[in-house]
Design a protein around this motif. Structure first.
Motif, mmCIF file in Angstrom:
data_model
loop_
_atom_site.group_PDB
_atom_site.id
_atom_site.type_symbol
_atom_site.label_atom_id
_atom_site.label_comp_id
_atom_site.label_asym_id
_atom_site.label_seq_id
_atom_site.Cartn_x
_atom_site.Cartn_y
_atom_site.Cartn_z
ATOM 1 N N ARG A 112 -17.613 7.528 -5.141
ATOM 2 C CA ARG A 112 -18.046 6.532 -5.861
ATOM 3 C C ARG A 112 -18.802 6.890 -7.336
ATOM 4 N NH1 ARG A 112 -21.259 3.556 -2.015
ATOM 5 N NH2 ARG A 112 -21.387 1.671 -3.394
ATOM 6 N N ILE A 113 -19.437 8.078 -6.864
ATOM 7 C CA ILE A 113 -20.200 8.545 -8.044
ATOM 8 C C ILE A 113 -19.347 9.312 -8.842
ATOM 9 C CG2 ILE A 113 -22.210 10.455 -8.525
ATOM 10 C CD1 ILE A 113 -23.334 9.702 -5.805
ATOM 11 N N ALA A 114 -18.420 10.122 -8.598
ATOM 12 C CA ALA A 114 -17.262 10.671 -9.395
ATOM 13 C C ALA A 114 -16.636 9.766 -10.330
ATOM 14 C CB ALA A 114 -16.415 11.615 -8.505
ATOM 15 N N LEU A 115 -16.338 8.670 -9.740
ATOM 16 C CA LEU A 115 -15.460 7.561 -10.229
ATOM 17 C C LEU A 115 -16.296 7.106 -11.534
ATOM 18 C CD1 LEU A 115 -13.807 5.999 -7.576
ATOM 19 C CD2 LEU A 115 -12.443 6.955 -9.544
ATOM 20 N N ILE A 116 -17.609 6.862 -11.280
ATOM 21 C CA ILE A 116 -18.696 6.401 -12.325
ATOM 22 C C ILE A 116 -19.020 7.394 -13.395
ATOM 23 C CG2 ILE A 116 -20.982 5.453 -12.826
ATOM 24 C CD1 ILE A 116 -20.882 4.220 -9.853
ATOM 25 N N GLU A 117 -18.919 8.485 -12.973
ATOM 26 C CA GLU A 117 -19.266 9.548 -13.900
ATOM 27 C C GLU A 117 -18.300 9.841 -14.687
ATOM 28 O OE1 GLU A 117 -22.069 11.483 -14.572
ATOM 29 O OE2 GLU A 117 -23.235 10.773 -12.819
ATOM 30 N N LYS A 118 -17.090 9.716 -14.406
ATOM 31 C CA LYS A 118 -15.837 9.840 -15.115
ATOM 32 C C LYS A 118 -15.374 8.675 -15.791
ATOM 33 C CE LYS A 118 -13.958 13.998 -12.645
ATOM 34 N NZ LYS A 118 -13.839 14.890 -13.530
#
Ligand SMILES: N[C@@H](CCC(=O)N[C@@H](CS)C(=O)NCC(=O)O)C(=O)O
Length: 210
Positions: A16-22
């Protein structure tokens, strides 16, 4: 894209964090993988979340595999360092943080069993991994802002998710007191938007039948 998650899961949180960061748009589907009616059946043979469902519904599972996939799909900002040495360093931190979370899950599940069926030896074995894993993370962080090089990476995502998972499921471990550098690190990063938006939340799981 859809992502099957559980709200307390540190592994789902990494994705979830990776998707938000990207800044990748996706739909979140909340499951309880421990329950009889989990929607992981027929999607991931291991019955675990997170699972990323591509547009054609092809499933990709395991947080490491998903995040490397996302890094290829949208390389900016990069999560896995491109230099060989830094890439291995980041993956080692990820592996230790994930391993600590695995042990916390095992202790949590063991404690859900009837008292007379719980194995003290098994719990001690897992707790040793938790304490030594966090010590490893603390020793590798030292007084730096980021785990690897001068950039935010998968190592930071994994460690941060792991620390807050301890707070949720293994609060008897006061890691803030024992590892002052991790406490300082947590205070530096906790305001990050992707961390704030993905705080872990407990779920009620069905009791395990003996
Ligand atoms: N190595 C996996 C671990 C995933 C995992 O353990 N997920 C847990 C939730 S925190 C799960 O779905 N467990 C259900 C089960 O083992 O039956 C990853 O990184 O994605």
């Amino acid at each position: 894209m859809k992502l099957i998650i559980a709200t307390p899961s540190p592994f789902a949180r990494k994705v979830r964090i990776a998707l938000i960061e990207k800044k990748i748009k996706y739909e979140e589907i909340i499951d309880i993988p421990w329950n009889e009616n989990t929607i992981t059946v027929g999607v991931n043979p291991l019955g675990k979340i997170p699972i990323l469902l591509l547009k054609n519904n092809d499933p990709i599972f395991d947080s490491k595999v998903i995040n490397e996939y996302l890094d290829h799909l949208k390389p900016n900002p990069p999560l896995y360092p491109s230099s060989f040495q830094e890439n291995v360093s980041a993956k080692l931190i990820e592996t230790v943080a994930d391993g600590v979370c695995d042990s916390i899950v095992l202790v949590f599940l063991e404690n859900l069993r009837n008292k007379n069926l719980r194995s003290k030896n098994w719990i001690n074995r897992q707790e040793k991994k938790i304490f030594e894993g966090i010590e490893y993370l603390s020793n590798h962080l030292k007084e730096k802002e980021f785990f690897v090089g001068n950039n935010f990476s998968i190592a930071d995502i994994s460690c941060f998710s792991c620390l807050e998972y301890i707070d949720l499921r293994f609060p008897k471990f006061d890691w803030r007191k024992k590892h002052k550098n991790l406490d300082k690190y947590w205070k530096t990063h906790e305001i990050r938007d992707s961390f704030q938006k993905t705080k872990p939340k407990a779920q009620m799981i069905e009791p395990i039948q003996n």
